[in-house]
Design a protein around this motif. Structure first.
Motif, PDB file in Angstrom:
ATOM      1  N   ARG A 185      46.470  42.558  45.839  1.00 28.98           N
ATOM      2  CA  ARG A 185      46.315  43.910  46.376  1.00 28.98           C
ATOM      3  C   ARG A 185      44.856  44.235  46.632  1.00 28.98           C
ATOM      4  O   ARG A 185      44.541  45.166  47.346  1.00 28.98           O
ATOM      5  CB  ARG A 185      46.933  44.930  45.422  1.00 28.98           C
ATOM      6  CG  ARG A 185      48.381  45.253  45.809  1.00 28.98           C
ATOM      7  CD  ARG A 185      48.910  46.404  44.996  1.00 28.98           C
ATOM      8  NE  ARG A 185      49.438  45.953  43.728  1.00 28.98           N
ATOM      9  CZ  ARG A 185      49.761  46.772  42.730  1.00 28.98           C
ATOM     10  NH1 ARG A 185      49.559  48.058  42.850  1.00 28.98           N
ATOM     11  NH2 ARG A 185      50.261  46.317  41.610  1.00 28.98           N
TER      12      ARG A 185
ATOM     13  N   THR B 191      35.218  50.352  41.897  1.00 30.73           N
ATOM     14  CA  THR B 191      34.439  50.787  43.065  1.00 30.73           C
ATOM     15  C   THR B 191      32.953  50.941  42.741  1.00 30.73           C
ATOM     16  O   THR B 191      32.142  51.174  43.627  1.00 30.73           O
ATOM     17  CB  THR B 191      34.937  52.150  43.619  1.00 30.73           C
ATOM     18  OG1 THR B 191      34.800  53.133  42.599  1.00 30.73           O
ATOM     19  CG2 THR B 191      36.363  52.082  44.075  1.00 30.73           C
TER      20      THR B 191
ATOM     21  N   LYS C  77      41.091  50.225  38.510  1.00 29.83           N
ATOM     22  CA  LYS C  77      41.253  50.539  39.934  1.00 29.83           C
ATOM     23  C   LYS C  77      41.101  49.321  40.842  1.00 29.83           C
ATOM     24  O   LYS C  77      40.599  49.434  41.964  1.00 29.83           O
ATOM     25  CB  LYS C  77      40.281  51.653  40.352  1.00 29.83           C
ATOM     26  CG  LYS C  77      40.393  52.883  39.442  1.00 29.83           C
ATOM     27  CD  LYS C  77      39.563  54.040  39.926  1.00 29.83           C
ATOM     28  CE  LYS C  77      39.378  55.062  38.806  1.00 29.83           C
ATOM     29  NZ  LYS C  77      38.475  56.139  39.143  1.00 29.83           N
TER      30      LYS C  77
ATOM     31  N   ASP D 172      43.434  47.947  42.210  1.00 37.96           N
ATOM     32  CA  ASP D 172      44.482  47.987  43.219  1.00 37.96           C
ATOM     33  C   ASP D 172      43.996  48.574  44.534  1.00 37.96           C
ATOM     34  O   ASP D 172      44.726  48.634  45.512  1.00 37.96           O
ATOM     35  CB  ASP D 172      45.700  48.756  42.704  1.00 37.96           C
ATOM     36  CG  ASP D 172      45.329  50.087  42.065  1.00 37.96           C
ATOM     37  OD1 ASP D 172      44.188  50.200  41.573  1.00 37.96           O
ATOM     38  OD2 ASP D 172      46.159  51.000  42.053  1.00 37.96           O
ATOM     39  N   GLY D 173      42.757  49.004  44.585  1.00 42.17           N
ATOM     40  CA  GLY D 173      42.207  49.538  45.828  1.00 42.17           C
ATOM     41  C   GLY D 173      41.537  48.452  46.650  1.00 42.17           C
ATOM     42  O   GLY D 173      41.810  47.269  46.465  1.00 42.17           O
ATOM     43  N   THR D 174      40.627  48.849  47.538  1.00 42.49           N
ATOM     44  CA  THR D 174      39.958  47.873  48.392  1.00 42.49           C
ATOM     45  C   THR D 174      38.686  47.326  47.757  1.00 42.49           C
ATOM     46  O   THR D 174      38.095  46.377  48.260  1.00 42.49           O
ATOM     47  CB  THR D 174      39.617  48.493  49.762  1.00 42.49           C
ATOM     48  OG1 THR D 174      39.089  49.799  49.562  1.00 42.49           O
ATOM     49  CG2 THR D 174      40.845  48.574  50.637  1.00 42.49           C
ATOM     50  N   ALA D 175      38.252  47.934  46.654  1.00 43.17           N
ATOM     51  CA  ALA D 175      37.015  47.481  46.016  1.00 43.17           C
ATOM     52  C   ALA D 175      37.248  46.176  45.274  1.00 43.17           C
ATOM     53  O   ALA D 175      38.323  45.931  44.739  1.00 43.17           O
ATOM     54  CB  ALA D 175      36.495  48.542  45.062  1.00 43.17           C
TER      55      ALA D 175
END
Lengths: 449, 314
Positions: free
Chosen positions: B18, B240, B266, B268-271
């Motif tokens: 992800r 992030t 976190k 699961d984000g784009t970071a």
């Protein structure tokens, strides 16, 4: 770091002086240092590379005048370029004529939306508006409760619906609530969400559609790294937000994310959030951000503060004494009193060039001036005017009288002596150099125009 | 591997995939499109590294190592080049990480006291809920101490998580003294014979001297009950986070004398969370857990070997 940067340039560019011109060959090595500074400040990769290209293009062939060093010249170009990247416009909050005028806060989890919602409400109240808050974060446990507690502490109503699982419905009814209760502004706090979470992005989109906001603020943590660009863009593509808020700027992060975001979304940064207290909200000053990234401190704010708080006749008197090298403990005491008027020491020191590097992000003991004052006040008039007579017995008495230790008294006296020595140095022409270097700070010059 | 089996290794991979366009994907794609180490290749590699937040110095270090090795080691094909590059990335990340064993849920001390610290908004409270749930699942009794007496409704938030995890919580809504709550929690754990204590603390910026003093006080006061606790101090880092992450770990570690592990949230984000590579390289502090979502089972044990494998290999 700014001095550091300038210093590095001086070394690398020494040889240019003879040539009188900045060339491709001699600039590359120094620009490598600039890259490092920008990456350490979290400016985005692509932004850094474009930036370096621009600075290089502007620097090449630039004549190095004898009055300034090549290092200073390049630093000036860098500073100007960064300021133009940040944008210089100062933008106010947007309001519509509707009752209520709606402001929606959006952003990632943990960026500081709920705290900022309360800060903004309080800020608007002091500006004469009559705001209400809407709790639309139905996902994070106790988020609604948090907003309610904050609202209560600033005496601003918080609209929420117990057990409601539809955030759009809450936002809709919040508008009615505001209208019925003659609240002219409604601040909607939304749940933190990932930009790649389509369902959640659709939800906030629906809140926008339902409430017709005059302003959507994208809240971003100033500690964010390279990802800032992706998130800012994804939120913008979906919501076309109208302003940006930078939070947690009271930390020691450089905040390069601000530059990255500005480079990709051409909307103004409207506020900086700078502390745990609900009063800790400020307009955003682009040029100060540039100083922060280059590590040259916020000299402009410092000077502004000094100008409003310092008693100018006192300052003139002091200058005279400095010139004649007659600075004594009474003057030192007067100085301390003046400085204390300007605010907390840490906030002042953080504005000084190089201070952040020297302190390495540590805070300062705010009580130190209280102790210094106590020590000086325990001296006799004669001692204050003639510091040289302070022998061991006198020092012991002063320590007892001020409730401090003899070590502290010794330390103060040593610092005082150092200060006098330094001032002697200034009198011998160093002051001239200092002023000269200040003139090289373009941001500051603008302030005086 | 024992714990990973329990939570399912697929979940880890799922979580990592992800993180869109993971580092390894990018490196692999890059390697597949080229088969030689030249300036262009290195500059593209640099882009990947810097965009992951691992920082300028860490990136330079890996790249110069690759250059050095390329001088002596022969690489015949893509596969070998792939190995050379990923080896060097691994080295920087794992030469310290491999010194640490994977977090062992079979703790021996009782109560085993874990203190959770970090800056504001990184996900401390959520991580505690997930951590408590995982301990409970391994059959341990858990007591959570709600020592964030500052943030509005922090008590309520933690209580909801404690209920979800099915563990007990000590809180005092009327207290503004976090040290007192922490003290009460450890005391209660001793008398109840609890296995694990997790103490939540308020988010604080690491450059706030008075708040760091408060944290030290919490530690001191807990030590009045048991001298050598906390057994673990976990710092929570948001994926992030940029270069400031290193300062965070340094300052919390300075104030408390130690930080024993990182919880990276976190993801699961784009970071990419590359800052932990820099932290790991400079501070030798292991990543213990990763957070990959908002559900209670979205916390995974950080297995350095497996993580690197999942991150850097196809």
């Amino acid at each position: 770091m700014f001095e550091d940067l300038t210093h590095k340039f001086e070394g690398v560019l020494k040889k240019i002086r003879g040539q009188g011109k900045i060339t491709e060959k001699n600039i590359d090595e120094s620009l490598r240092e600039v890259r490092r500074v920008l990456f350490d400040a979290d400016v985005n990769y692509k932004v850094v590379n474009n930036f370096i290209q621009n600075v290089k293009a502007k620097s090449l062939g630039e004549q190095v005048l004898t009055s300034v060093t090549p290092g200073q010249l390049i630093v000036k170009i860098i500073n100007d370029e960064l300021i133009s990247l940040m944008g210089s416009e100062k933008a106010d909050l947007l309001f519509s004529d509707d009752i209520p005028s709606v402001i929606i806060l959006v952003g990632l989890q943990g960026s500081g939306k709920t705290t900022f919602a309360a800060k903004l409400a309080r800020h608007l109240k002091t500006k004469g508006r009559n705001p209400a808050l809407a709790a639309c974060d139905i996902y994070r446990p106790a988020a609604i409760e948090q907003l309610k507690v904050l609202g209560k502490s600033i005496d601003i109503p918080v609209f929420s619906i117990e057990g409601e699982r539809d955030a759009v419905k809450i936002s809709n009814q919040a508008v009615d609530f505001a209208r019925k209760n003659a609240r002219d502004t409604l601040i909607i706090d939304t749940a933190g969400r990932l930009a790649i979470d389509e369902q959640m992005m659709n939800e906030v989109s629906a809140i926008k559609k339902a409430t017709g906001p005059a302003e959507i603020l994208f809240i971003v943590d100033s500690m964010t790294g390279q990802d800032a660009v992706n998130t800012a863009k994804a939120f913008y593509d979906k919501l076309k937000y109208t302003g940006i808020v930078l939070t947690k700027l009271d930390g020691d992060t450089k905040g390069g994310a601000a530059i990255s975001i500005k480079s990709i979304v051409n909307e103004p940064i409207k506020f900086a959030s700078i502390g745990e207290k609900l009063e800790a909200i400020e307009p955003f000053y682009p040029e100060r951000m540039v100083s922060r990234i280059l590590g040259m401190g916020d000299i402009v704010s410092f000077v502004e503060k000094a100008q409003t708080e310092f008693d100018m006749t006192e300052t003139a008197k002091l200058e005279e004494k400095l010139r004649k090298n007659k600075f004594d403990f009474d003057d030192f005491l007067a100085q301390i009193k003046q400085v204390k008027k300007m605010g907390s020491i840490s906030s002042l020191v953080s504005m000084l060039p190089g201070a952040s590097a020297a302190l390495k992000g540590k805070e300062i003991d705010e009580k130190i001036f209280v102790r210094l004052e106590a020590i000086i006040l325990s001296m006799t008039k004669k001692e204050r005017a003639n510091p040289d007579i302070l022998n061991g017995t006198r020092r012991r008495r002063i320590a007892d009288g001020s409730g401090t230790s003899i070590q502290e008294v010794n330390k103060l006296i040593k610092q005082f002596d150092d200060m006098r020595k330094m001032m002697k140095g200034f009198n011998r022409g160093k002051m001239k150099n200092l002023l000269k270097s200040l003139k090289m700070n373009p941001g500051m010059m603008n302030q005086f125009k | 591997m024992s714990f990973l089996d329990k939570i399912g290794f697929t979940k880890l991979k799922e979580g990592l995939s992800r993180t869109k366009g993971g580092l390894i994907d990018k490196v692999s794609r890059l390697i597949n499109s080229k088969a030689k180490i030249d300036d262009e290749f290195l500059s593209e590699l640099e882009e990947i590294f810097l965009l992951s937040d691992m920082g300028f110095d860490t990136s330079e270090k890996i790249i110069s190592n690759i250059k050095e090795r390329a001088k002596t080691d022969k690489y015949e094909n893509e596969k070998e080049l792939n190995k050379l590059v990923t080896d060097e990335i691994k080295k920087v990340f794992s030469e310290s990480a491999s010194e640490f064993k994977t977090f062992d849920f079979n703790i021996t001390k009782k109560p085993y006291v874990i203190m959770i610290v970090g800056v504001n908004g990184v996900g401390k409270t959520t991580s505690i809920g997930k951590l408590a749930y995982n301990f409970k699942k391994t059959g341990k009794t858990v007591l959570i101490g709600s020592a964030d007496t500052f943030r509005a409704a922090a008590n309520e938030q933690l209580e909801i998580w404690a209920n979800k995890a099915g563990v007990e919580i000590i809180q005092n809504p009327h207290s503004t003294d976090p040290a007192a709550v922490a003290f009460d929690t450890v005391k209660a754990a001793v008398s109840r014979n609890t296995d694990v204590v997790i103490v939540d603390t308020a988010g604080r910026l690491h450059n706030k001297l008075h708040l760091m003093e408060e944290l030290k006080k919490i530690q001191r006061v807990m030590q009045k009950v048991i001298p050598d606790i906390p057994n673990e101090i976990f710092i929570v880092i948001d994926a992030t986070t940029g270069q400031n992450g290193l300062n965070q770990v340094k300052e919390f570690s300075n104030a408390l004398g130690k930080v024993t592990g990182i919880i990276l949230t976190k993801l699961d984000g784009t970071a990419k969370g590359g800052i932990v590579i820099k932290i790991n390289n400079e501070m030798k502090i292991p990543v213990r857990f990763i957070g990959v979502g908002e559900q209670i089972d979205d916390l995974q044990i950080f297995e350095s070997e497996e993580f690197i494998k999942a991150l850097f290999e196809k």
